[in-house]
Design a protein around this motif. Structure first.
Motif, PDB file in Angstrom:
ATOM      1  N   PHE A  62       5.123   2.188   0.038  1.00  0.00           N
ATOM      2  CA  PHE A  62       5.727   3.026  -0.624  1.00  0.00           C
ATOM      3  C   PHE A  62       6.448   4.209  -0.054  1.00  0.00           C
ATOM      4  O   PHE A  62       7.513   4.473  -0.329  1.00  0.00           O
ATOM      5  CB  PHE A  62       4.547   3.658  -1.857  1.00  0.00           C
ATOM      6  CG  PHE A  62       5.286   4.524  -2.809  1.00  0.00           C
ATOM      7  CD1 PHE A  62       6.047   4.263  -3.744  1.00  0.00           C
ATOM      8  CD2 PHE A  62       5.344   5.970  -2.434  1.00  0.00           C
ATOM      9  CE1 PHE A  62       6.967   4.855  -4.549  1.00  0.00           C
ATOM     10  CE2 PHE A  62       5.488   6.781  -3.305  1.00  0.00           C
ATOM     11  CZ  PHE A  62       6.451   6.378  -4.542  1.00  0.00           C
ATOM     12  N   ILE A  63       5.704   4.982   0.821  1.00  0.00           N
ATOM     13  CA  ILE A  63       6.178   6.101   1.701  1.00  0.00           C
ATOM     14  C   ILE A  63       7.553   5.640   2.315  1.00  0.00           C
ATOM     15  O   ILE A  63       8.568   6.356   2.376  1.00  0.00           O
ATOM     16  CB  ILE A  63       5.228   6.847   2.632  1.00  0.00           C
ATOM     17  CG1 ILE A  63       4.220   7.515   1.751  1.00  0.00           C
ATOM     18  CG2 ILE A  63       6.024   7.794   3.495  1.00  0.00           C
ATOM     19  CD1 ILE A  63       3.059   8.074   2.502  1.00  0.00           C
ATOM     20  N   VAL A  64       7.599   4.622   3.120  1.00  0.00           N
ATOM     21  CA  VAL A  64       8.711   4.073   3.968  1.00  0.00           C
ATOM     22  C   VAL A  64       9.960   3.736   3.126  1.00  0.00           C
ATOM     23  O   VAL A  64      10.960   4.185   3.208  1.00  0.00           O
ATOM     24  CB  VAL A  64       8.371   2.808   4.654  1.00  0.00           C
ATOM     25  CG1 VAL A  64       9.646   2.270   5.381  1.00  0.00           C
ATOM     26  CG2 VAL A  64       7.550   3.351   5.695  1.00  0.00           C
ATOM     27  N   PHE A  65       9.538   3.269   1.747  1.00  0.00           N
ATOM     28  CA  PHE A  65      10.493   2.936   0.835  1.00  0.00           C
ATOM     29  C   PHE A  65      11.206   3.943   0.119  1.00  0.00           C
ATOM     30  O   PHE A  65      12.447   4.138  -0.052  1.00  0.00           O
ATOM     31  CB  PHE A  65       9.933   1.867  -0.239  1.00  0.00           C
ATOM     32  CG  PHE A  65      10.775   1.325  -1.300  1.00  0.00           C
ATOM     33  CD1 PHE A  65      11.637   0.494  -0.748  1.00  0.00           C
ATOM     34  CD2 PHE A  65      11.095   1.776  -2.297  1.00  0.00           C
ATOM     35  CE1 PHE A  65      12.680  -0.250  -1.754  1.00  0.00           C
ATOM     36  CE2 PHE A  65      11.909   1.210  -3.348  1.00  0.00           C
ATOM     37  CZ  PHE A  65      12.741   0.253  -2.972  1.00  0.00           C
ATOM     38  N   ALA A  66      10.404   4.965  -0.298  1.00  0.00           N
ATOM     39  CA  ALA A  66      11.028   6.465  -0.648  1.00  0.00           C
ATOM     40  C   ALA A  66      11.644   6.991   0.130  1.00  0.00           C
ATOM     41  O   ALA A  66      12.675   7.478   0.118  1.00  0.00           O
ATOM     42  CB  ALA A  66       9.803   7.060  -1.108  1.00  0.00           C
ATOM     43  N   ILE A  67      11.459   7.068   1.675  1.00  0.00           N
ATOM     44  CA  ILE A  67      12.307   7.826   2.583  1.00  0.00           C
ATOM     45  C   ILE A  67      13.440   7.003   2.576  1.00  0.00           C
ATOM     46  O   ILE A  67      14.681   7.381   2.833  1.00  0.00           O
ATOM     47  CB  ILE A  67      11.336   7.763   4.047  1.00  0.00           C
ATOM     48  CG1 ILE A  67      10.175   8.964   3.910  1.00  0.00           C
ATOM     49  CG2 ILE A  67      12.118   8.216   5.107  1.00  0.00           C
ATOM     50  CD1 ILE A  67       9.351   8.591   5.134  1.00  0.00           C
ATOM     51  N   GLY A  77       0.748  -1.220  -0.010  1.00  0.00           N
ATOM     52  CA  GLY A  77      -0.035   0.014  -0.002  1.00  0.00           C
ATOM     53  C   GLY A  77       0.973   1.278   0.189  1.00  0.00           C
ATOM     54  O   GLY A  77       2.160   1.244  -0.293  1.00  0.00           O
ATOM     55  N   VAL A  78       0.136   2.210   0.133  1.00  0.00           N
ATOM     56  CA  VAL A  78       0.816   3.601   0.288  1.00  0.00           C
ATOM     57  C   VAL A  78       2.034   3.913   1.516  1.00  0.00           C
ATOM     58  O   VAL A  78       2.950   4.306   1.232  1.00  0.00           O
ATOM     59  CB  VAL A  78      -0.243   4.874   0.390  1.00  0.00           C
ATOM     60  CG1 VAL A  78       0.384   6.056   0.532  1.00  0.00           C
ATOM     61  CG2 VAL A  78      -1.159   4.883  -0.895  1.00  0.00           C
ATOM     62  N   LEU A  79       1.664   3.273   2.529  1.00  0.00           N
ATOM     63  CA  LEU A  79       2.514   3.385   3.657  1.00  0.00           C
ATOM     64  C   LEU A  79       4.008   2.635   3.302  1.00  0.00           C
ATOM     65  O   LEU A  79       4.775   3.307   3.558  1.00  0.00           O
ATOM     66  CB  LEU A  79       1.958   2.657   4.937  1.00  0.00           C
ATOM     67  CG  LEU A  79       2.867   2.854   6.295  1.00  0.00           C
ATOM     68  CD1 LEU A  79       3.187   4.172   6.462  1.00  0.00           C
ATOM     69  CD2 LEU A  79       2.294   2.033   7.299  1.00  0.00           C
TER      70      LEU A  79
END
Length: 65
Positions: A23-28, A19-21
């Protein structure tokens, strides 16, 4: 493309996805690694490494008389 359609049909409300979370963790994490690599490159650029002639190698080798 039709071979991917059965995979999409397997997803239902009980299937777990990042999910979105995720993706956000991976991007950070990706941005953090990029910043660390950039900083390391800058610090390694400041290192002045010149070998000294007759330094540590001369101490290890026995003198020839």
């Amino acid at each position: 493309m039709s071979e991917l359609l059965p995979l999409a049909e397997e997803l239902n409300e009980y299937t777990v996805t990042p999910g979105v979370l995720g993706f956000i963790v991976f991007a950070i994490l990706g941005v953090g690694v990029w910043i660390l690599l950039k900083s390391m490159s800058k610090h390694l650029g400041k290192v002045d490494f010149t070998e000294q002639k007759g330094g540590a190698d001369a101490e290890r080798q026995p003198s020839r008389s």
